[in-house]
Design an enzyme around this catalytic site. Structure first.
Site, PDB file in Angstrom:
ATOM      1  N   HIS A  14      -7.126  -6.975   0.150  1.00 36.23           N
ATOM      2  CA  HIS A  14      -7.091  -5.541  -0.121  1.00 36.23           C
ATOM      3  C   HIS A  14      -6.369  -5.286  -1.445  1.00 36.23           C
ATOM      4  CE1 HIS A  14      -7.419  -5.897   4.304  1.00 36.23           C
ATOM      5  NE2 HIS A  14      -8.159  -4.804   4.214  1.00 36.23           N
ATOM      6  N   ASP A  39      -4.053 -10.642  -2.046  1.00 33.19           N
ATOM      7  CA  ASP A  39      -4.481 -10.059  -0.775  1.00 33.19           C
ATOM      8  C   ASP A  39      -5.938  -9.621  -0.906  1.00 33.19           C
ATOM      9  OD1 ASP A  39      -4.675  -7.833   1.355  1.00 33.19           O
ATOM     10  OD2 ASP A  39      -2.630  -8.513   1.664  1.00 33.19           O
ATOM     11  N   ASP A  57      -1.271 -10.357  -7.071  1.00 28.44           N
ATOM     12  CA  ASP A  57      -1.609  -9.946  -5.710  1.00 28.44           C
ATOM     13  C   ASP A  57      -2.957 -10.558  -5.344  1.00 28.44           C
ATOM     14  OD1 ASP A  57      -2.514  -8.409  -3.447  1.00 28.44           O
ATOM     15  OD2 ASP A  57      -1.120  -6.810  -4.006  1.00 28.44           O
ATOM     16  N   ASP A 105      -5.585 -12.612   4.022  1.00 27.14           N
ATOM     17  CA  ASP A 105      -6.741 -12.033   4.711  1.00 27.14           C
ATOM     18  C   ASP A 105      -8.059 -12.245   3.964  1.00 27.14           C
ATOM     19  OD1 ASP A 105      -5.807 -10.373   2.721  1.00 27.14           O
ATOM     20  OD2 ASP A 105      -5.671  -8.582   3.955  1.00 27.14           O
ATOM     21  N   HIS A 132       0.797  -1.230   0.000  1.00 28.18           N
ATOM     22  CA  HIS A 132       0.000   0.000   0.000  1.00 28.18           C
ATOM     23  C   HIS A 132       0.834   1.286   0.000  1.00 28.18           C
ATOM     24  CE1 HIS A 132      -3.724  -2.131   0.406  1.00 28.18           C
ATOM     25  NE2 HIS A 132      -3.436  -2.625   1.600  1.00 28.18           N
TER      26      HIS A 132
END
Length: 385
Positions: free
Chosen positions: A172, A170, A168, A259, A134
Site C-alpha cells: 500500500h 509496503d 517504503d 503484504d 497511513h
C-alpha cells in the site's frame, strides 16, 4: 554475534488491538519474536523496550486537538459523533480502550530506534510494531492512528538536521509520510507499491512528485497487479540504488510492510519470501555506503500473520544483525508451538517453493520497467546538499 543492531520490542505492543476479526492483528509480533528466538538470532541483550511518545513528540506531526481526541475517545464508553471526522470509529480504524497509550507506545518505540542509532548506541535498529504510514496530521486512516514513520522523520529533522531517505516497500502506498514531507527537499520519500487502481489508498501515482522546493523528492513506483519477485526486485534495486547515490542521505528509514507476498489476503501482488531477504540486504549495504551504517527499520502491513509476517521480519532482523539465514526447515519448536493455534498449515521452510508463473509475466515486467523509467525522470541529483 554483532551487537550493532537493536530490536525494539515488548509484548505490550499487542495492546494495539481493534477486535478479533480485524485484519490488523499484532499477534504477528509474538510469532515473529518467537521465530527469531527459535532460530537463535535474538538474545535478551539485543532488545530495547519501547517507551510512550510524549504529546510534544507526537505534535511534531499530529494536531494537538487530534491527539487529545484520541486520548479522550480511548477512555470513553461510547464512540462520539465526531469520531468519524478524525477517521476513528470506522470499519478500518475502530475505537478501542486506551488507544492513545497503545498507539503512542509504538511511536515511542520507533523514536527509541532513532535515538539508539543517532546516539551511536547501535548502527541499526528495528521496531517491527512500527510502520503505521497511513495516519495524517489530524486523521486516522488505514489501520493507523499515529504515524510513527512521520514522527520519526520530523524528530530526525528537528534534533539532528538529518537528510532522511525513507524507503517504503509496503504493498500500500505510503501516503501519510509522503504528504507530511511533500515540500521538504531534505526528506526523500520513496514508495514502491501496488497500483492504487484497485487498492487502498488509491494514491501513489507517478504524478505525485512533491511541491515547491520539495518537487522531485517524492518518488512513486506503482507496480502492476500480480508483479512477481524478479520484476519487484529489478525496480527496487535500480530505483533505490540510484536515489541513494544522488541524495546522499544522513540516515535511512525503511518501512518493511510484507503484504506484497502472494499469500496476503488484502493485496494483489505475487511475490515470495525471496524479496524479504533482498530488500533489507540492499538497505543495509546502502546505509554503510552513505550513512556510516545509520539505518532504522520499521514493520508495516502484513495480514497473513501465520505464514508470511514471522518469516519476513525474521529475515529483516537476520540481515540487520549480520546473521544471514539460508533456506531450510523452520525450527521444529516454533512449528509445534504455533500450528495448533491456526487452521492454516504453517510453511515448513524459511523460503517458499516456486509459485506458478503468472500468465502475463512478460507484459507486467515491461510495464513496470516503463513505470520505473518515468518515476526516475525527476529524481534529485543531491547537488542541493
Amino acid at each position: 554475534m554483532s551487537r550493532n543492531a537493536r530490536l525494539i520490542y515488548s509484548p505490550d505492543y499487542t495492546q494495539y488491538y481493534f477486535h478479533d476479526d480485524h485484519p490488523f492483528n499484532q499477534r504477528r509480533l509474538l510469532l515473529t519474536h518467537d521465530l527469531m528466538s527459535s532460530y537463535g538470532i535474538l538474545k535478551d541483550a539485543d532488545i530495547l523496550a519501547p517507551r510512550p511518545a510524549t504529546d510534544e513528540e507526537l505534535a511534531l506531526v499530529h494536531d494537538p486537538r487530534y491527539i487529545q481526541f484520541v486520548r479522550d475517545q480511548g477512555h470513553s464508553e461510547h464512540e462520539l459523533p465526531q469520531a468519524a471526522s478524525y477517521g476513528l470509529g470506522t470499519e478500518d480504524v475502530p475505537c478501542f480502550s486506551n488507544m492513545h497509550e497503545a498507539s503512542s507506545l509504538i511511536v515511542g518505540g520507533t523514536l527509541n530506534a532513532v535515538d539508539a542509532v543517532m546516539s551511536g548506541q547501535a548502527k541499526h535498529a528495528f521496531n517491527p510494531a512500527g510502520g503505521l504510514h497511513h495516519a495524517f496530521r489530524g486523521r486516522a486512516s488505514g489501520f493507523c492512528i499515529y504515524n510513527d514513520c512521520s514522527v520519526a522523520i520530523a524528530y530526525l529533522r528537528k534534533n539532528w538536521n538529518a537528510r532522511v531517505l525513507y524507503i517504503d516497500t509496503d504493498a500500500h502506498h505510503g501516503d501519510g509520510v509522503q504528504w507530511a514531507f511533500y515540500d521538504d527537499p531534505h526528506v526523500l520519500t520513496v514508495s514502491i507499491h501496488e497500483t492504487g487502481k484497485y487498492l487502498f489508498p488509491g494514491t501513489g501515482n507517478l504524478s505525485e512528485r512533491g511541491d515547491g522546493s520539495g518537487y522531485g523528492y517524492s518518488v512513486n513506483v506503482p507496480l502492476d497487479a500480480f508483479t512477481e519477485d524478479d520484476s519487484f526486485l529489478e525496480v527496487y534495486d535500480e530505483l533505490v540504488s540510484n536515489l541513494a547515490a544522488g541524495f546522499k542521505p544522513d540516515v535511512i528509514l525503511t518501512q518493511n510492510g510484507c503484504d506484497a507476498h502472494a499469500y496476503d489476503p488484502l493485496t494483489h501482488l505475487s511475490c515470495s519470501m525471496k524479496i524479504y531477504q533482498a530488500i533489507p540486504r540492499l538497505a543495509h549495504r546502502l546505509a554503510h555506503e552513505y550513512c556510516d551504517g545509520r539505518w532504522i527499520a520499521v514493520g508495516g502491513g502484513g495480514y497473513d500473520i501465520w505464514r508470511v509476517v514471522p518469516r519476513a521480519w525474521t529475515l529483516v532482523w537476520s540481515e540487520m544483525s549480520d546473521q544471514p539465514l539460508t533456506d531450510g526447515s523452520l525450527p521444529e519448536a516454533w512449528l509445534k508451538r504455533w500450528q495448533p493455534e491456526t487452521d492454516l498449515p504453517l510453511p515448513p521452510r524459511l523460503f517458499d517453493e516456486p509459485f506458478p508463473t503468472i500468465p502475463r509475466r512478460a507484459e507486467i515486467t515491461e510495464k513496470n520497467r516503463l513505470t520505473l523509467e518515468r518515476a526516475m525522470l525527476h529524481a534529485p541529483t543531491g547537488s542541493e546538499k
